[in-house]
Design a protein around this motif. Structure first.
Motif, PDB file in Angstrom:
ATOM      1  N   GLU A  65       0.826  -1.210   0.000  1.00 35.84           N
ATOM      2  CA  GLU A  65       0.000   0.000   0.000  1.00 35.84           C
ATOM      3  C   GLU A  65       0.861   1.262   0.000  1.00 35.84           C
ATOM      4  O   GLU A  65       0.458   2.302  -0.539  1.00 35.84           O
ATOM      5  N   PRO A 122       2.981   0.651   9.051  1.00 31.91           N
ATOM      6  CA  PRO A 122       2.295  -0.052  10.132  1.00 31.91           C
ATOM      7  C   PRO A 122       3.236  -0.517  11.238  1.00 31.91           C
ATOM      8  O   PRO A 122       2.785  -1.123  12.207  1.00 31.91           O
ATOM      9  N   THR A 170      -2.354  -2.654  10.157  1.00 32.23           N
ATOM     10  CA  THR A 170      -2.723  -2.144   8.840  1.00 32.23           C
ATOM     11  C   THR A 170      -1.908  -0.896   8.525  1.00 32.23           C
ATOM     12  O   THR A 170      -1.552  -0.153   9.442  1.00 32.23           O
ATOM     13  N   PRO A 171      -1.617  -0.669   7.240  1.00 32.11           N
ATOM     14  CA  PRO A 171      -1.873  -1.542   6.099  1.00 32.11           C
ATOM     15  C   PRO A 171      -1.034  -2.819   6.184  1.00 32.11           C
ATOM     16  O   PRO A 171       0.000  -2.847   6.844  1.00 32.11           O
ATOM     17  N   ALA A 172      -1.484  -3.850   5.503  1.00 34.72           N
ATOM     18  CA  ALA A 172      -0.820  -5.145   5.598  1.00 34.72           C
ATOM     19  C   ALA A 172       0.566  -5.112   4.954  1.00 34.72           C
ATOM     20  O   ALA A 172       0.798  -4.429   3.956  1.00 34.72           O
ATOM     21  N   GLU A 221      -0.866  -7.835   9.977  1.00 35.52           N
ATOM     22  CA  GLU A 221      -1.922  -8.648   9.381  1.00 35.52           C
ATOM     23  C   GLU A 221      -3.261  -8.420  10.102  1.00 35.52           C
ATOM     24  O   GLU A 221      -3.956  -9.359  10.480  1.00 35.52           O
ATOM     25  N   GLY A 222      -3.572  -7.149  10.302  1.00 32.99           N
ATOM     26  CA  GLY A 222      -4.905  -6.817  10.771  1.00 32.99           C
ATOM     27  C   GLY A 222      -5.053  -6.561  12.252  1.00 32.99           C
ATOM     28  O   GLY A 222      -6.101  -6.073  12.696  1.00 32.99           O
TER      29      GLY A 222
END
Length: 236
Positions: free
Chosen positions: A41, A51, A64-66, A210-211
Protein backbone atom coordinates in the motif's frame (compact mmCIF):
# COMPACT_ATOMS: atom_id res chain seq x y z
CA UNK A 1 46.53 -36.61 30.80
CA UNK A 2 46.43 -35.21 27.28
CA UNK A 3 43.12 -36.97 26.62
CA UNK A 4 41.62 -35.37 29.73
CA UNK A 5 42.92 -31.95 28.68
CA UNK A 6 41.48 -32.32 25.18
CA UNK A 7 38.17 -33.41 26.67
CA UNK A 8 38.01 -30.34 28.93
CA UNK A 9 38.86 -28.06 26.00
CA UNK A 10 36.16 -29.69 23.90
CA UNK A 11 33.57 -29.23 26.66
CA UNK A 12 34.40 -25.54 27.05
CA UNK A 13 34.30 -25.09 23.26
CA UNK A 14 30.88 -26.71 23.15
CA UNK A 15 29.55 -24.50 25.92
CA UNK A 16 30.92 -21.39 24.24
CA UNK A 17 28.97 -22.24 21.08
CA UNK A 18 25.75 -21.51 22.95
CA UNK A 19 27.05 -18.78 25.22
CA UNK A 20 24.50 -16.13 26.21
CA UNK A 21 27.15 -13.54 25.30
CA UNK A 22 26.53 -14.38 21.64
CA UNK A 23 22.88 -13.40 21.86
CA UNK A 24 21.99 -10.66 19.39
CA UNK A 25 19.13 -8.28 20.06
CA UNK A 26 17.41 -7.63 16.74
CA UNK A 27 15.42 -4.75 18.23
CA UNK A 28 17.20 -1.97 20.12
CA UNK A 29 14.12 -0.46 21.77
CA UNK A 30 14.70 2.90 20.07
CA UNK A 31 14.20 2.59 16.32
CA UNK A 32 13.93 0.07 13.49
CA UNK A 33 17.61 0.06 12.64
CA UNK A 34 18.48 -3.26 10.95
CA UNK A 35 14.99 -3.69 9.50
CA UNK A 36 13.13 -2.54 6.40
CA UNK A 37 9.44 -2.54 5.51
CA UNK A 38 7.68 -4.11 2.55
CA UNK A 39 4.13 -2.74 2.48
CA UNK A 40 2.45 -2.75 -0.95
CA UNK A 41 0.00 0.00 0.00
CA UNK A 42 2.94 2.34 0.64
CA UNK A 43 3.99 1.92 -3.02
CA UNK A 44 0.63 3.27 -4.14
CA UNK A 45 0.39 6.03 -1.56
CA UNK A 46 3.71 7.63 -0.53
CA UNK A 47 1.91 9.47 2.30
CA UNK A 48 0.70 6.21 3.84
CA UNK A 49 2.20 5.74 7.30
CA UNK A 50 4.11 2.58 8.06
CA UNK A 51 2.29 -0.05 10.13
CA UNK A 52 5.50 -0.64 12.10
CA UNK A 53 6.48 1.84 14.81
CA UNK A 54 8.43 2.06 18.06
CA UNK A 55 6.30 3.04 21.07
CA UNK A 56 7.29 3.01 24.74
CA UNK A 57 10.44 1.03 23.90
CA UNK A 58 8.37 -1.64 22.14
CA UNK A 59 8.20 -2.58 18.49
CA UNK A 60 4.55 -2.36 17.49
CA UNK A 61 2.83 -3.86 14.48
CA UNK A 62 -0.30 -1.75 14.03
CA UNK A 63 -1.83 -4.39 11.77
CA UNK A 64 -2.72 -2.14 8.84
CA UNK A 65 -1.87 -1.54 6.10
CA UNK A 66 -0.82 -5.14 5.60
CA UNK A 67 2.82 -5.92 5.02
CA UNK A 68 6.05 -7.08 6.58
CA UNK A 69 8.97 -5.78 8.61
CA UNK A 70 12.04 -7.66 7.42
CA UNK A 71 15.59 -7.89 8.76
CA UNK A 72 18.27 -6.48 6.51
CA UNK A 73 20.48 -9.46 7.32
CA UNK A 74 19.88 -13.14 6.61
CA UNK A 75 20.46 -15.82 9.25
CA UNK A 76 21.13 -19.54 9.45
CA UNK A 77 21.25 -21.96 12.42
CA UNK A 78 19.84 -19.94 15.28
CA UNK A 79 17.39 -19.82 18.16
CA UNK A 80 15.01 -16.86 18.03
CA UNK A 81 13.17 -15.68 21.15
CA UNK A 82 10.23 -13.30 20.74
CA UNK A 83 8.14 -11.80 23.53
CA UNK A 84 4.83 -10.44 22.29
CA UNK A 85 1.25 -9.69 23.28
CA UNK A 86 -2.05 -8.61 21.79
CA UNK A 87 -2.58 -5.56 23.94
CA UNK A 88 -6.21 -5.01 22.93
CA UNK A 89 -8.35 -7.35 20.87
CA UNK A 90 -6.97 -10.82 20.09
CA UNK A 91 -5.98 -11.16 16.48
CA UNK A 92 -3.47 -12.28 13.89
CA UNK A 93 0.27 -11.94 13.34
CA UNK A 94 3.24 -14.16 12.61
CA UNK A 95 7.00 -14.53 12.51
CA UNK A 96 8.47 -15.59 9.18
CA UNK A 97 11.77 -17.46 9.02
CA UNK A 98 13.95 -18.23 5.99
CA UNK A 99 12.35 -15.30 4.15
CA UNK A 100 13.73 -14.51 0.71
CA UNK A 101 11.87 -13.32 -2.41
CA UNK A 102 9.40 -10.51 -1.56
CA UNK A 103 5.70 -10.68 -2.52
CA UNK A 104 5.89 -14.30 -3.68
CA UNK A 105 2.39 -15.18 -2.46
CA UNK A 106 -0.73 -13.09 -3.10
CA UNK A 107 1.66 -10.28 -4.10
CA UNK A 108 2.13 -9.74 -0.36
CA UNK A 109 4.00 -12.51 1.49
CA UNK A 110 7.73 -13.16 1.03
CA UNK A 111 8.83 -16.70 0.26
CA UNK A 112 9.32 -18.16 3.73
CA UNK A 113 7.99 -20.43 6.46
CA UNK A 114 5.57 -18.69 8.81
CA UNK A 115 5.31 -19.53 12.49
CA UNK A 116 1.80 -18.44 13.37
CA UNK A 117 1.03 -16.08 16.26
CA UNK A 118 -2.71 -15.82 15.62
CA UNK A 119 -4.57 -15.98 18.93
CA UNK A 120 -5.32 -19.61 19.90
CA UNK A 121 -3.25 -20.88 16.95
CA UNK A 122 0.27 -19.92 18.01
CA UNK A 123 2.83 -22.38 16.68
CA UNK A 124 1.06 -23.45 13.49
CA UNK A 125 3.25 -23.58 10.38
CA UNK A 126 2.16 -21.85 7.18
CA UNK A 127 4.07 -22.79 4.04
CA UNK A 128 4.74 -19.73 1.87
CA UNK A 129 6.43 -21.01 -1.30
CA UNK A 130 8.62 -23.13 1.01
CA UNK A 131 7.65 -26.50 2.46
CA UNK A 132 8.27 -28.59 5.57
CA UNK A 133 7.33 -32.05 6.82
CA UNK A 134 5.83 -33.03 10.18
CA UNK A 135 4.62 -36.31 11.73
CA UNK A 136 0.93 -37.13 11.14
CA UNK A 137 1.02 -34.88 8.11
CA UNK A 138 -2.43 -35.72 6.71
CA UNK A 139 -4.05 -35.35 10.13
CA UNK A 140 -2.51 -31.93 10.61
CA UNK A 141 -2.54 -30.59 7.04
CA UNK A 142 -5.47 -32.28 5.34
CA UNK A 143 -5.72 -34.54 2.26
CA UNK A 144 -2.35 -35.05 0.61
CA UNK A 145 -3.64 -34.23 -2.87
CA UNK A 146 -4.53 -30.73 -1.64
CA UNK A 147 -1.12 -29.90 -0.15
CA UNK A 148 0.84 -27.09 -1.73
CA UNK A 149 2.91 -23.99 -1.14
CA UNK A 150 1.12 -21.48 -3.37
CA UNK A 151 -2.29 -19.83 -3.64
CA UNK A 152 -5.30 -22.08 -3.16
CA UNK A 153 -3.40 -24.99 -1.60
CA UNK A 154 -3.46 -26.38 1.94
CA UNK A 155 -0.46 -24.57 3.37
CA UNK A 156 -1.39 -24.65 7.07
CA UNK A 157 0.07 -27.32 9.38
CA UNK A 158 -1.58 -27.40 12.80
CA UNK A 159 0.50 -27.24 15.97
CA UNK A 160 0.54 -29.95 18.63
CA UNK A 161 -1.10 -28.28 21.63
CA UNK A 162 -4.03 -26.25 22.88
CA UNK A 163 -3.92 -23.74 25.71
CA UNK A 164 -0.25 -22.77 25.46
CA UNK A 165 -0.97 -19.07 25.03
CA UNK A 166 -1.58 -16.63 27.86
CA UNK A 167 -4.72 -14.46 28.11
CA UNK A 168 -4.91 -11.40 25.88
CA UNK A 169 -2.89 -8.57 27.39
CA UNK A 170 -0.28 -10.85 28.97
CA UNK A 171 3.15 -11.45 27.47
CA UNK A 172 3.85 -14.63 25.51
CA UNK A 173 7.29 -16.05 24.81
CA UNK A 174 7.81 -17.84 21.52
CA UNK A 175 11.08 -19.65 20.78
CA UNK A 176 11.85 -20.75 17.22
CA UNK A 177 14.89 -22.94 16.66
CA UNK A 178 16.12 -23.28 13.09
CA UNK A 179 18.94 -25.75 12.55
CA UNK A 180 19.82 -27.14 9.13
CA UNK A 181 16.48 -28.25 7.64
CA UNK A 182 14.69 -28.54 11.01
CA UNK A 183 12.41 -26.02 12.73
CA UNK A 184 11.20 -26.37 16.34
CA UNK A 185 8.77 -24.08 18.16
CA UNK A 186 7.94 -23.51 21.83
CA UNK A 187 5.21 -21.22 23.21
CA UNK A 188 5.53 -20.28 26.88
CA UNK A 189 7.71 -23.33 27.44
CA UNK A 190 5.36 -25.80 25.71
CA UNK A 191 6.82 -27.70 22.76
CA UNK A 192 4.22 -26.93 20.10
CA UNK A 193 5.66 -27.87 16.71
CA UNK A 194 8.57 -29.50 14.93
CA UNK A 195 9.25 -29.92 11.24
CA UNK A 196 11.99 -31.48 9.15
CA UNK A 197 13.14 -31.40 5.52
CA UNK A 198 12.38 -27.70 5.24
CA UNK A 199 13.06 -26.57 1.69
CA UNK A 200 15.05 -23.58 2.99
CA UNK A 201 17.62 -23.42 5.78
CA UNK A 202 18.52 -19.73 5.84
CA UNK A 203 17.08 -16.33 5.10
CA UNK A 204 15.74 -13.15 6.60
CA UNK A 205 13.33 -12.90 9.54
CA UNK A 206 10.08 -11.00 9.16
CA UNK A 207 7.19 -9.80 11.33
CA UNK A 208 3.73 -9.33 9.89
CA UNK A 209 1.19 -6.56 9.91
CA UNK A 210 -1.92 -8.65 9.38
CA UNK A 211 -4.91 -6.82 10.77
CA UNK A 212 -4.16 -6.73 14.51
CA UNK A 213 -2.07 -4.55 16.81
CA UNK A 214 0.73 -6.55 18.41
CA UNK A 215 3.46 -5.35 20.76
CA UNK A 216 6.96 -6.85 20.88
CA UNK A 217 9.28 -6.14 23.78
CA UNK A 218 12.05 -8.59 22.90
CA UNK A 219 13.39 -10.08 19.68
CA UNK A 220 16.66 -11.90 20.35
CA UNK A 221 18.70 -14.31 18.27
CA UNK A 222 21.24 -16.84 19.53
CA UNK A 223 23.43 -18.41 16.83
CA UNK A 224 23.80 -22.19 17.01
CA UNK A 225 27.18 -23.51 15.92
CA UNK A 226 27.53 -26.72 13.94
CA UNK A 227 29.72 -27.96 16.80
CA UNK A 228 26.77 -27.79 19.17
CA UNK A 229 24.27 -29.52 16.89
CA UNK A 230 24.11 -32.53 19.19
CA UNK A 231 23.54 -30.49 22.32
CA UNK A 232 21.31 -27.55 21.47
CA UNK A 233 19.19 -26.24 24.31
CA UNK A 234 15.78 -27.85 24.54
CA UNK A 235 12.72 -26.56 26.35
CA UNK A 236 10.45 -29.58 26.07
Amino acid sequence: MKKVTYFIIAVFALISCSSPSQTQSLFNGKDLNGWHTDVPEMDKNPKQKSPFIVRDSMLVSLGTPAGHLITDAAYKNYRLQVEYRFAGEPGNCGVLVHASIPRSLYEMFPQSLEVQMMHENAGDFWCIVEDIKVPNMEERRGPKEEWGITEGKKRRILNLTDGSEKPVGEWNTMVIECFDDKVKVWVNGDFVNEGTDCTANKGQIAIQAEGSEVEFRKIELLPISMLSSGSTLTLD
